[in-house]
Design a protein around this motif. Structure first.
Motif, PDB file in Angstrom:
ATOM      1  N   ARG A 138      -2.485   3.119 -16.154  1.00  0.00           N
ATOM      2  CA  ARG A 138      -2.128   4.364 -16.838  1.00  0.00           C
ATOM      3  C   ARG A 138      -1.968   5.516 -15.840  1.00  0.00           C
ATOM      4  NH1 ARG A 138      -5.607   2.387 -21.058  1.00  0.00           N
ATOM      5  NH2 ARG A 138      -7.380   3.612 -20.315  1.00  0.00           N
ATOM      6  N   ILE A 139      -2.774   5.524 -14.781  1.00  0.00           N
ATOM      7  CA  ILE A 139      -2.597   6.545 -13.746  1.00  0.00           C
ATOM      8  C   ILE A 139      -1.277   6.315 -13.019  1.00  0.00           C
ATOM      9  CG2 ILE A 139      -3.485   7.424 -11.559  1.00  0.00           C
ATOM     10  CD1 ILE A 139      -6.303   6.859 -12.602  1.00  0.00           C
ATOM     11  N   LEU A 140      -0.979   5.057 -12.692  1.00  0.00           N
ATOM     12  CA  LEU A 140       0.268   4.746 -11.993  1.00  0.00           C
ATOM     13  C   LEU A 140       1.481   5.214 -12.786  1.00  0.00           C
ATOM     14  CD1 LEU A 140      -0.538   1.172 -10.630  1.00  0.00           C
ATOM     15  CD2 LEU A 140      -0.390   3.286  -9.306  1.00  0.00           C
ATOM     16  N   GLU A 141       1.387   5.151 -14.109  1.00  0.00           N
ATOM     17  CA  GLU A 141       2.505   5.575 -14.953  1.00  0.00           C
ATOM     18  C   GLU A 141       2.777   7.078 -14.871  1.00  0.00           C
ATOM     19  OE1 GLU A 141       2.019   2.109 -18.392  1.00  0.00           O
ATOM     20  OE2 GLU A 141       1.197   4.123 -18.719  1.00  0.00           O
ATOM     21  N   THR A 142       1.826   7.840 -14.329  1.00  0.00           N
ATOM     22  CA  THR A 142       2.001   9.292 -14.212  1.00  0.00           C
ATOM     23  C   THR A 142       2.580   9.712 -12.856  1.00  0.00           C
ATOM     24  OG1 THR A 142      -0.206   9.784 -13.286  1.00  0.00           O
ATOM     25  CG2 THR A 142      -0.025   9.570 -15.684  1.00  0.00           C
ATOM     26  N   ILE A 143       2.745   8.771 -11.930  1.00  0.00           N
ATOM     27  CA  ILE A 143       3.245   9.114 -10.594  1.00  0.00           C
ATOM     28  C   ILE A 143       4.694   9.566 -10.714  1.00  0.00           C
ATOM     29  CG2 ILE A 143       3.749   8.248  -8.285  1.00  0.00           C
ATOM     30  CD1 ILE A 143       0.754   8.546  -8.891  1.00  0.00           C
ATOM     31  N   ASP A 144       4.973  10.756 -10.199  1.00  0.00           N
ATOM     32  CA  ASP A 144       6.292  11.363 -10.407  1.00  0.00           C
ATOM     33  C   ASP A 144       6.976  11.672  -9.082  1.00  0.00           C
ATOM     34  OD1 ASP A 144       8.428  12.389 -11.838  1.00  0.00           O
ATOM     35  OD2 ASP A 144       7.572  14.408 -11.954  1.00  0.00           O
ATOM     36  N   VAL A 145       6.941  10.725  -8.160  1.00  0.00           N
ATOM     37  CA  VAL A 145       7.704  10.817  -6.916  1.00  0.00           C
ATOM     38  C   VAL A 145       8.348   9.456  -6.668  1.00  0.00           C
ATOM     39  CG1 VAL A 145       6.158  12.563  -5.935  1.00  0.00           C
ATOM     40  CG2 VAL A 145       5.777  10.152  -5.417  1.00  0.00           C
ATOM     41  N   PRO A 146       9.458   9.399  -5.937  1.00  0.00           N
ATOM     42  CA  PRO A 146      10.021   8.100  -5.577  1.00  0.00           C
ATOM     43  C   PRO A 146       9.044   7.300  -4.728  1.00  0.00           C
ATOM     44  CG  PRO A 146      11.635   9.852  -5.244  1.00  0.00           C
ATOM     45  CD  PRO A 146      10.312  10.523  -5.491  1.00  0.00           C
ATOM     46  N   VAL A 147       8.896   6.029  -5.040  1.00  0.00           N
ATOM     47  CA  VAL A 147       7.921   5.181  -4.349  1.00  0.00           C
ATOM     48  C   VAL A 147       8.591   3.907  -3.857  1.00  0.00           C
ATOM     49  CG1 VAL A 147       5.822   3.786  -4.596  1.00  0.00           C
ATOM     50  CG2 VAL A 147       5.947   6.052  -5.669  1.00  0.00           C
ATOM     51  N   LEU A 148       8.317   3.572  -2.598  1.00  0.00           N
ATOM     52  CA  LEU A 148       8.635   2.260  -2.041  1.00  0.00           C
ATOM     53  C   LEU A 148       7.305   1.586  -1.743  1.00  0.00           C
ATOM     54  CD1 LEU A 148      10.457   0.048  -0.795  1.00  0.00           C
ATOM     55  CD2 LEU A 148      10.344   1.331   1.363  1.00  0.00           C
ATOM     56  N   SER A 149       7.060   0.451  -2.350  1.00  0.00           N
ATOM     57  CA  SER A 149       5.831  -0.305  -2.125  1.00  0.00           C
ATOM     58  C   SER A 149       6.171  -1.577  -1.367  1.00  0.00           C
ATOM     59  CB  SER A 149       5.162  -0.655  -3.458  1.00  0.00           C
ATOM     60  OG  SER A 149       4.009  -1.450  -3.253  1.00  0.00           O
ATOM     61  N   LEU A 150       5.586  -1.716  -0.178  1.00  0.00           N
ATOM     62  CA  LEU A 150       5.797  -2.889   0.658  1.00  0.00           C
ATOM     63  C   LEU A 150       4.502  -3.696   0.661  1.00  0.00           C
ATOM     64  CD1 LEU A 150       7.611  -1.073   3.602  1.00  0.00           C
ATOM     65  CD2 LEU A 150       8.661  -2.378   1.747  1.00  0.00           C
ATOM     66  N   ALA A 151       4.556  -4.921   0.183  1.00  0.00           N
ATOM     67  CA  ALA A 151       3.333  -5.694  -0.027  1.00  0.00           C
ATOM     68  C   ALA A 151       3.480  -7.106   0.506  1.00  0.00           C
ATOM     69  CB  ALA A 151       2.997  -5.746  -1.520  1.00  0.00           C
ATOM     70  N   GLY A 152       2.361  -7.656   0.983  1.00  0.00           N
ATOM     71  CA  GLY A 152       2.309  -9.034   1.440  1.00  0.00           C
ATOM     72  C   GLY A 152       1.592  -9.899   0.417  1.00  0.00           C
ATOM     73  N   MET A 153       2.215 -10.971  -0.001  1.00  0.00           N
ATOM     74  CA  MET A 153       1.634 -11.818  -1.034  1.00  0.00           C
ATOM     75  C   MET A 153       0.463 -12.668  -0.534  1.00  0.00           C
ATOM     76  SD  MET A 153       3.236 -11.088  -3.878  1.00  0.00           S
ATOM     77  CE  MET A 153       2.889  -9.442  -3.234  1.00  0.00           C
ATOM     78  N   ARG A 154       0.215 -12.640   0.785  1.00  0.00           N
ATOM     79  CA  ARG A 154      -0.931 -13.364   1.340  1.00  0.00           C
ATOM     80  C   ARG A 154      -2.066 -12.404   1.712  1.00  0.00           C
ATOM     81  NH1 ARG A 154       1.635 -18.189   5.107  1.00  0.00           N
ATOM     82  NH2 ARG A 154       3.309 -18.797   3.675  1.00  0.00           N
ATOM     83  N   ASP A 155      -1.954 -11.181   1.266  1.00  0.00           N
ATOM     84  CA  ASP A 155      -2.916 -10.129   1.582  1.00  0.00           C
ATOM     85  C   ASP A 155      -4.294 -10.487   1.041  1.00  0.00           C
ATOM     86  OD1 ASP A 155      -4.307  -7.639   1.777  1.00  0.00           O
ATOM     87  OD2 ASP A 155      -2.394  -6.570   1.694  1.00  0.00           O
TER      88      ASP A 155
END
Length: 282
Positions: free
Chosen positions: A205-222
């Motif tokens: 619900r907090i993430l749904e309030t983020i009001d800036v462009p976001v690029l999320s770079l993630a590793g699936m083996r993290d």
């Protein structure tokens, strides 16, 4: 490199390059990312801010009243103000990305965009958060075997001769750095973004309030940020662009910085079009 005197601490920062896109990052220390963004062909102006509590910034005997992540975010804004930077792209890795999520939530007017690297807000279930791993490192901070074990867990699995050799070098360097920390540095535990959120749904619900462009770079083996946490950011942050590397883990910024930089440069080019079109992605 310069030290800026702030309330309660001196904060060290350094500027790299002089390109058109201004990128600011903060962390306990820096590897090749994000400084690589100042080099051709990326050509950004990059400002790195060493988080108070570490390195050349003032070491603290106790946590800031505001909490580590919010204090670090305030320090980033203070450096930006000092340099006359009104709006910037913030990027951070791991705990550095946590700073960015706090800025995006509390100071969206200052961010052109957030580039989060292996730093999506953590799961609230299980024991995979960075606060848990950091707690174990703090408890065993003078024991090389304990510190090494935790970094191997955090990094996640890898394979192949070259990648395994690089992972060994990454872990060796991280352990060596941690063992040279002062007692103040070694006992910092920054926690996780949005600590008031007790469940994954509250995080969402907090993430749904983020009001800036976001690029999320993630590793699936993290070993820190689970695939579920990365997908939560990808599906709940409005307009979020996510790149999920199946073969990368938590140390991608140290081990393959150019792979990240290429994605960031593409995103910045897309961001320019987004801004020209009044907040619409082309």
């Amino acid at each position: 490199m310069t030290t800026l005197a702030l309330d309660g601490a001196d904060v060290w920062y350094e500027q790299h390059g002089s390109g058109g896109d201004v990128v600011i990052s903060s962390a306990s220390g820096f590897g090749p990312y994000p400084r690589v963004l100042a080099e051709p062909p990326y050509r950004c102006t990059v400002v790195t801010v060493q988080a108070r509590g570490f390195g050349r910034s003032t070491h603290l005997a106790r946590p800031p009243a505001a909490g580590w992540l919010d204090q670090w975010g305030d320090d980033v804004l203070a450096v930006a103000d000092h340099l006359g930077i009104d709006s910037f792209v913030y990027t951070g890795v791991s705990h550095g990305a946590g700073i960015g999520w706090h800025l995006a939530r509390h100071h969206p007017e200052r961010l052109r965009a957030l580039v989060s690297v292996v730093g999506a807000p953590h799961d609230r279930t299980g024991d995979t958060s960075s606060s848990a791993g950091r707690r174990r490192i703090v408890e065993g901070r003078r024991d090389p075997a304990v510190v090494e074990e935790q970094f191997r867990v955090l990094g996640g699995p890898t394979e192949g001769k070259e990648r395994l050799a690089l992972r060994e070098e990454t872990v060796r360097a991280l352990v060596a750095r941690n063992l040279t920390y002062s007692e103040e540095e070694a006992t910092v535990n920054q926690g996780m973004p949005f600590p008031e959120a007790r469940t994954n749904e509250e995080v969402a619900r907090i993430l749904e309030t983020i009001d800036v462009p976001v690029l999320s770079l993630a590793g699936m083996r993290d070993g820190v940020i689970s695939p579920d946490a990365a997908l939560r950011a990808a599906t709940r942050v409005p307009g979020c662009k996510s790149v999920l590397f199946q073969d990368e883990g938590h140390f991608v910024a140290q081990e393959r910085p150019a792979r990240l930089a290429r994605e960031v440069r593409l995103f910045l080019d897309e961001l320019a079009g987004y801004e020209e079109d009044g907040g619409q992605w082309r």
